[in-house]
Design an enzyme around this catalytic site. Structure first.
Site, PDB file in Angstrom:
ATOM      1  N   ASP A 212      11.290  -3.536   3.893  1.00  0.00           N
ATOM      2  CA  ASP A 212      12.246  -3.044   2.895  1.00  0.00           C
ATOM      3  C   ASP A 212      11.864  -1.721   2.250  1.00  0.00           C
ATOM      4  O   ASP A 212      12.609  -0.743   2.300  1.00  0.00           O
ATOM      5  CB  ASP A 212      12.478  -4.109   1.814  1.00  0.00           C
ATOM      6  CG  ASP A 212      11.176  -4.673   1.250  1.00  0.00           C
ATOM      7  OD1 ASP A 212      10.100  -4.333   1.768  1.00  0.00           O
ATOM      8  OD2 ASP A 212      11.240  -5.464   0.279  1.00  0.00           O
TER       9      ASP A 212
ATOM     10  N   GLU B 142      -0.257  -4.353  -2.987  1.00  0.00           N
ATOM     11  CA  GLU B 142       0.051  -4.953  -4.288  1.00  0.00           C
ATOM     12  C   GLU B 142      -0.744  -4.298  -5.416  1.00  0.00           C
ATOM     13  O   GLU B 142      -0.214  -4.051  -6.499  1.00  0.00           O
ATOM     14  CB  GLU B 142      -0.209  -6.458  -4.257  1.00  0.00           C
ATOM     15  CG  GLU B 142       0.678  -7.242  -3.296  1.00  0.00           C
ATOM     16  CD  GLU B 142       2.131  -7.297  -3.722  1.00  0.00           C
ATOM     17  OE1 GLU B 142       2.453  -6.830  -4.839  1.00  0.00           O
ATOM     18  OE2 GLU B 142       2.954  -7.817  -2.935  1.00  0.00           O
TER      19      GLU B 142
ATOM     20  N   ARG C  44       1.264  -2.169  -8.371  1.00  0.00           N
ATOM     21  CA  ARG C  44       1.226  -2.811  -9.687  1.00  0.00           C
ATOM     22  C   ARG C  44       0.183  -2.173 -10.609  1.00  0.00           C
ATOM     23  O   ARG C  44       0.482  -1.847 -11.760  1.00  0.00           O
ATOM     24  CB  ARG C  44       0.936  -4.308  -9.540  1.00  0.00           C
ATOM     25  CG  ARG C  44       1.948  -5.054  -8.691  1.00  0.00           C
ATOM     26  CD  ARG C  44       1.745  -6.546  -8.767  1.00  0.00           C
ATOM     27  NE  ARG C  44       2.435  -7.244  -7.677  1.00  0.00           N
ATOM     28  CZ  ARG C  44       2.913  -8.481  -7.742  1.00  0.00           C
ATOM     29  NH1 ARG C  44       2.782  -9.169  -8.861  1.00  0.00           N
ATOM     30  NH2 ARG C  44       3.498  -9.031  -6.704  1.00  0.00           N
TER      31      ARG C  44
ATOM     32  N   GLU D 131      15.413  -7.178  -7.832  1.00  0.00           N
ATOM     33  CA  GLU D 131      16.140  -6.216  -7.003  1.00  0.00           C
ATOM     34  C   GLU D 131      17.606  -6.050  -7.400  1.00  0.00           C
ATOM     35  O   GLU D 131      18.141  -4.932  -7.400  1.00  0.00           O
ATOM     36  CB  GLU D 131      16.040  -6.613  -5.527  1.00  0.00           C
ATOM     37  CG  GLU D 131      14.687  -6.379  -4.906  1.00  0.00           C
ATOM     38  CD  GLU D 131      13.672  -7.444  -5.287  1.00  0.00           C
ATOM     39  OE1 GLU D 131      12.462  -7.188  -5.172  1.00  0.00           O
ATOM     40  OE2 GLU D 131      14.091  -8.553  -5.704  1.00  0.00           O
TER      41      GLU D 131
END
Length: 634
Positions: free
Chosen positions: A399, A266, A270, A534
């Site tokens: 994913d 993360e 980010r 998404e």
């Protein structure tokens, strides 16, 4: 010689006036027609009036036909006709073009909240209209202004008049109208961002996340996640004032010298990704210096027996560890940090960053336990082997592994064949093992496989796949990847519009049984919406590559529903618990940083018709929507 004199009156003789000769005496002239009319009986007067009325009706068609023939035959006669123009002329060809500042478009469309703003200031729509019009004008043609204010070509105007066509439906005007609509929609995204930013600035400044309902904040790492995630969004949206506020905070307040545990994945996508992207967009070395700082502090995560990184790092102490409950890391997390660390090495000329993430990809490439290129969800940091094998999904925990296979290949100039091979094999694995159609409408969806048993479960996270497939097709991969992208894009949109709020749940299940009346079912625990990006991300890719305007229309509907069901009046947007209840969607009081970092950014880019606004031939987006440059060939 003078012309003969003209009589200015009519002589009327009545019986009983003496002789039948003309009499010009004063007494006779004083007997007016009106007096004679009054002498007639009421019945006589009525009969005369009826006769005149009938004669008038009988003669009307002939008169109107004659007038029509006159006006049709001669344009000059038409302009001098006794009938005035009801509407303004379609094209004023006898006037020079208006100066740029006077070209205004009427009837601007968009949310009511924007109407006053659009009228008060000259926004981007005017610029777009002028650019589009000037692009379509051919050299040497006279530029004219239509009565609706749009710049059009004289040839088109003449042709439309000859054919009797509606000039509003001409290609030029359609193009202008679409440009105005897109500009208004981009303005709506800017308004949404400003509203979200107001809440963050008022109640959560410098903190990780806004809690808009309680007018407070939440902390995850204590590093201003929302602010850093939104930096490049503000730059792309042209919100310079807000950007300068955030830049000042980064320069004066942001420090990574903190005794705090952060998640490697993360914080990489980010913070490191956001700083690198903002550096490339602005050229300001402040952001590169901060990127070097956080990047070096994350490196202890790779100090494991297997070189598969731990999930958590203490950026103040320089130590790393797995979660308390396991020694595993998720496959998506350890294989979705490569774009950022590779770029950091390229900028700093320090190879250790790229070497660390390349080792991870090398090991995953040769591991056993895959199914036609599909990978399990977990990997052990001690021995470097897949764990919990037999479960395959394109949702959470796996994913972005597939996304970064393709994007690393693109980032590096399409030279790393192992990455491409793994990606192509994985897409075939999806087709062979996870792809099914729903009933009754035959929606194509990606399910999951657990120890040989297929589940029709699909996360909203999977909706990254249409965009990734389209990106691959754009870069020369098989054309059927684009076909599949379009089918899955339709499915992801249906996940929105089949819900009562028009917003997608986190997870759906598809019906596959014959006789089903509804394609999509949602379990009670899966009905939340986290303002995820998404679907609008994939809409952006599909529109950028196909120019099919339906994708913009779909994105606009999604934005409207975000405004309707998640907007908080005091500032900010909130995730909701129940997309099936439009009366009370049950707000969760949390605005994720990716709403500003990804969702609004992709919506703005979706509504842009400029392919050079973050060109996909020059940039590749990381999985947090931060654009990083594609490396030059040398």
């Amino acid at each position: 010689m003078h012309p003969p004199s003209r009589q200015d009156y009519i002589s009327i003789n009545f019986a009983g006036q003496g002789s039948g000769s003309y009499n010009n005496s004063k007494q006779w002239r004083r007997q007016s027609c009106w007096r004679k009319w009054k002498q007639l009986s009421r019945l006589q007067r009525s009969l005369i009036l009826i006769l005149l009325f009938i004669c008038g009706i009988a003669s009307y068609p002939a008169v109107t036909e004659q007038l029509r023939g006159l006006t049709d035959g001669d344009p000059e006669t038409e302009r001098n006709s006794v009938f005035p123009h009801v509407l303004p002329e379609a094209v004023k060809q006898d006037h020079p073009p208006l100066p740029t500042s006077q070209r205004k478009l009427s009837n601007k469309r968009g949310p009511p909240i924007l109407q006053n703003r659009l009228q008060k200031k000259e926004n981007a729509s005017n610029t777009v209209v002028e650019d589009k019009a000037s692009d379509s004008k051919k050299e040497g043609e006279e530029e004219v202004i239509s009565w609706r204010g749009a710049v059009i070509d004289t040839d088109q105007a003449t042709e439309g008049t000859k054919d009797g066509e509606n000039k509003e439906g001409s290609p030029a005007n359609q193009k202008v109208q679409l440009s105005v609509k897109s500009a208004n929609w981009r303005e709506a995204v800017q308004e949404a961002f400003r509203h979200a930013w107001k809440g963050y600035k008022d109640f959560a400044w410098g903190h990780d996340e806004l809690r808009p309902l309680s007018k407070s904040y939440g902390e995850w790492f204590g590093l201003g996640l929302t602010l850093i995630d939104a930096l490049d969004t503000m730059w792309i949206l042209g919100l310079k004032e807000e950007f300068e506020e955030a830049k000042t905070w980064v320069a004066t307040e942001l420090t990574f010298n903190k005794n705090v545990d952060v998640n490697l994945f993360e914080s990489t996508i980010r913070i490191l990704g956001g700083l690198l992207s903002t550096y490339h967009l602005t050229g300001d070395t402040l952001f590169l210096d901060k990127a070097k700082d956080i990047g070096s502090r994350l490196m202890p995560a790779f100090n494991t027996p297997s070189k598969i990184p731990y999930s958590d790092v203490n950026i103040g102490k320089g130590t790393a560890h797995p979660p308390r409950w396991t020694s595993d890391s998720t496959v998506a997390e350890v294989t979705s940090i490569q774009l950022e660390f590779r770029e950091l090495s390229r900028l700093t000329q320090e190879p250790q960053y790229q070497a660390a993430v390349a080792e991870v990809m090398k090991q995953v490439h040769k591991l056993d336990g895959k199914l036609d290129g599909l990978v399990p969800m977990f990997i052990n940091t001690n021995n470097g082997q897949f764990t919990h094998q037999g479960i395959y999904t394109l949702g959470a925990r796996a994913d972005s592994y597939y996304e970064y296979l393709l994007k690393q290949w693109i980032q590096g100039g399409k030279k790393e064949n192992e990455l491409l091979e793994d990606y192509l094999q994985a897409i075939e694995g999806v087709k062979n093992n996870l792809l099914q159609k729903s009933s009754p409408n035959g929606l194509t969806f990606v399910g999951e496989l657990s120890h040989g048993q297929f589940s029709p479960k699909m996360d909203h996270l999977v909706c990254f796949l249409p965009g990734t497939l389209a990106l691959g097709a754009h870069n020369g991969l098989p054309a059927d990847h684009m076909d599949l992208a379009k089918q899955l894009m339709e499915t992801c949109y249906q996940m929105y519009i089949q819900m009562e709020t028009g917003l997608s749940p986190e997870i759906v299940h598809f019906n596959m049984h014959q006789g089903s009346t509804r394609d999509i079912e949602v379990k009670l625990a899966d009905r939340h919406n986290l303002l995820r990006p998404e679907t609008v991300e994939s809409l952006f890719y599909l529109y950028r590559f196909t120019k099919d305007q339906k994708y913009q229309e779909w994105g606009w509907k999604i934005l409207q529903n975000f405004n309707k069901y998640t907007k908080v009046s005091s500032g900010g947007y909130t995730s909701i618990n129940n997309v099936r209840d439009p009366d009370y969607p049950s707000p969760r009081d949390k605005m994720e940083s990716f709403f500003l970092g990804e969702t609004l950014k992709y919506l703005y880019l979706l509504f842009s018709d400029d392919p050079n606004l973050i060109s996909l031939d020059q940039y590749v987006f990381n999985t947090e929507a931060h654009p990083l440059p594609i490396w030059p060939s040398n």
